[in-house]
Design a protein around this motif. Structure first.
Motif, PDB file in Angstrom:
ATOM      1  N   ASP A   3       0.847  -1.190   0.000  1.00  0.00           N
ATOM      2  CA  ASP A   3       0.000   0.000   0.000  1.00  0.00           C
ATOM      3  C   ASP A   3       0.884   1.242   0.000  1.00  0.00           C
ATOM      4  O   ASP A   3       1.723   1.421   0.874  1.00  0.00           O
ATOM      5  CB  ASP A   3      -0.894  -0.034   1.238  1.00  0.00           C
ATOM      6  CG  ASP A   3      -1.873   1.111   1.294  1.00  0.00           C
ATOM      7  OD1 ASP A   3      -1.881   1.950   0.368  1.00  0.00           O
ATOM      8  OD2 ASP A   3      -2.634   1.158   2.265  1.00  0.00           O
ATOM      9  N   SER A   5       0.195   4.166   0.769  1.00  0.00           N
ATOM     10  CA  SER A   5      -0.146   5.150   1.786  1.00  0.00           C
ATOM     11  C   SER A   5       0.709   4.992   3.047  1.00  0.00           C
ATOM     12  O   SER A   5       0.548   5.734   3.996  1.00  0.00           O
ATOM     13  CB  SER A   5      -1.630   5.070   2.137  1.00  0.00           C
ATOM     14  OG  SER A   5      -1.933   3.825   2.714  1.00  0.00           O
ATOM     15  N   THR A   6       1.616   4.033   3.055  1.00  0.00           N
ATOM     16  CA  THR A   6       2.550   3.846   4.157  1.00  0.00           C
ATOM     17  C   THR A   6       3.963   3.826   3.585  1.00  0.00           C
ATOM     18  O   THR A   6       4.230   3.162   2.601  1.00  0.00           O
ATOM     19  CB  THR A   6       2.276   2.517   4.895  1.00  0.00           C
ATOM     20  OG1 THR A   6       0.948   2.538   5.399  1.00  0.00           O
ATOM     21  CG2 THR A   6       3.237   2.311   6.037  1.00  0.00           C
ATOM     22  N   THR A  34       2.341   6.448   8.288  1.00  0.00           N
ATOM     23  CA  THR A  34       1.109   6.295   7.527  1.00  0.00           C
ATOM     24  C   THR A  34       0.813   7.598   6.791  1.00  0.00           C
ATOM     25  O   THR A  34       1.399   8.636   7.077  1.00  0.00           O
ATOM     26  CB  THR A  34      -0.078   5.969   8.444  1.00  0.00           C
ATOM     27  OG1 THR A  34      -0.308   7.089   9.299  1.00  0.00           O
ATOM     28  CG2 THR A  34       0.167   4.716   9.266  1.00  0.00           C
ATOM     29  N   GLU A  35      -0.106   7.532   5.851  1.00  0.00           N
ATOM     30  CA  GLU A  35      -0.499   8.722   5.100  1.00  0.00           C
ATOM     31  C   GLU A  35      -1.007   9.816   6.046  1.00  0.00           C
ATOM     32  O   GLU A  35      -0.683  10.988   5.893  1.00  0.00           O
ATOM     33  CB  GLU A  35      -1.578   8.357   4.081  1.00  0.00           C
ATOM     34  CG  GLU A  35      -1.952   9.485   3.164  1.00  0.00           C
ATOM     35  CD  GLU A  35      -2.905   9.035   2.073  1.00  0.00           C
ATOM     36  OE1 GLU A  35      -3.245   9.880   1.231  1.00  0.00           O
ATOM     37  OE2 GLU A  35      -3.319   7.865   2.049  1.00  0.00           O
ATOM     38  N   SER A  39       0.575  13.593   6.521  1.00  0.00           N
ATOM     39  CA  SER A  39      -0.275  14.758   6.323  1.00  0.00           C
ATOM     40  C   SER A  39      -0.230  15.665   7.548  1.00  0.00           C
ATOM     41  O   SER A  39      -0.114  16.883   7.426  1.00  0.00           O
ATOM     42  CB  SER A  39      -1.709  14.320   6.044  1.00  0.00           C
ATOM     43  OG  SER A  39      -2.556  15.433   5.915  1.00  0.00           O
TER      44      SER A  39
END
Length: 51
Positions: A3, A5-6, A34-35, A39
């Motif tokens: 994934d 997003s990590t 993690t995403e 963020s």
């Protein structure tokens, strides 16, 4: 495929940039992010620049 997003951040510290002169790696650190964590870090950095 993993994934996207990590991610894993890698921190590799050395005593210098010349292994022929005896410089060597002294520390390796990793951190899985993690995403959401990425963020949040971006938002904090942007707020620090305000004002």
């Amino acid at each position: 495929m993993k994934d996207a997003s990590t991610v894993v951040a890698l921190d590799f510290e050395t005593t210098g940039l010349s292994p022929d002169e005896g410089d060597r790696g002294i520390d390796i650190g990793t951190r899985r992010l993690t995403e959401e964590q990425m963020s949040n870090a971006t938002m904090r950095a942007q707020r620090k620049g305000d004002g």
